[in-house]
Design an enzyme around this catalytic site. Structure first.
Site, PDB file in Angstrom:
ATOM      1  N   CYS A   9       0.844  -1.206   0.000  1.00 33.07           N
ATOM      2  CA  CYS A   9       0.000   0.000   0.000  1.00 33.07           C
ATOM      3  C   CYS A   9       0.874   1.248   0.000  1.00 33.07           C
ATOM      4  CB  CYS A   9      -0.920  -0.005   1.220  1.00 33.07           C
ATOM      5  SG  CYS A   9      -1.824   1.556   1.410  1.00 33.07           S
ATOM      6  N   HIS A 114      -8.712   7.899   2.622  1.00 35.31           N
ATOM      7  CA  HIS A 114      -8.191   9.259   2.611  1.00 35.31           C
ATOM      8  C   HIS A 114      -9.322  10.248   2.369  1.00 35.31           C
ATOM      9  CE1 HIS A 114      -7.750   7.483  -1.414  1.00 35.31           C
ATOM     10  NE2 HIS A 114      -8.021   8.686  -1.909  1.00 35.31           N
TER      11      HIS A 114
END
Ligand code: DGP
Length: 128
Positions: A9, A114
């Site tokens: 990631c 996010h």
């Protein structure tokens, strides 16, 4: 128990500092940094340091973290000079958009939760 970080990631790597980023805020649980492809003069991404793919992985136990991520937005808006202003006649200017993509139909690109904070003087990218 979920892994705290995921090896593949990119935002986990940014969170640990393995990949550099232009940081605008950091504490023990949250990092905020500038988007590499800004859609507007101000484009900041606010992430949890722990790996969470998107809102679909969140439940009531994440309410505190999610609240703190959102509560950071107005502070960053002041810091980044895109907060809402009012002149002596009450006319408003400034402001920002907050956006959380979750899953393919949202066109989420990076599967690490996010919050986009997008602001600054227009024009902005059209498709945001
Ligand atoms: P989304 O479509 O909501 O998953 O948006 C992902 C955003 O992440 C996109 O606007 C570009 C940004 N981004 C992708 N890779 C990087 C990177 O390595 N560094 C930074 N700063 N931003 C990145």
């Amino acid at each position: 128990m979920k892994e705290k970080h995921m090896d593949n990631c990119i935002f986990c790597k940014i969170a640990t500092g393995a990949i550099p980023s232009d940081k605008v805020f950091e504490n023990d649980e949250i990092l905020a940094f500038r988007d590499i492809h800004p859609a507007a003069p101000v484009h900041v991404l606010i992430i949890p340091k722990q790996h969470i793919a998107n809102l679909s992985e969140c439940d009531d136990s994440h309410a505190g973290l999610l609240g703190r991520m959102l509560a950071l937005v107005p502070k960053l808006a002041v810091q980044e000079a895109c907060d809402i202003q009012s002149d002596s006649e009450g006319n408003l200017s400034g402001g920002y958009k907050t956006l959380i993509n979750s899953g393919p139909d949202s066109r989420q690109e990076v599967y690490h939760l996010h919050v986009h904070m997008i602001g600054g003087s227009r024009p902005w990218r059209e498709n945001i």
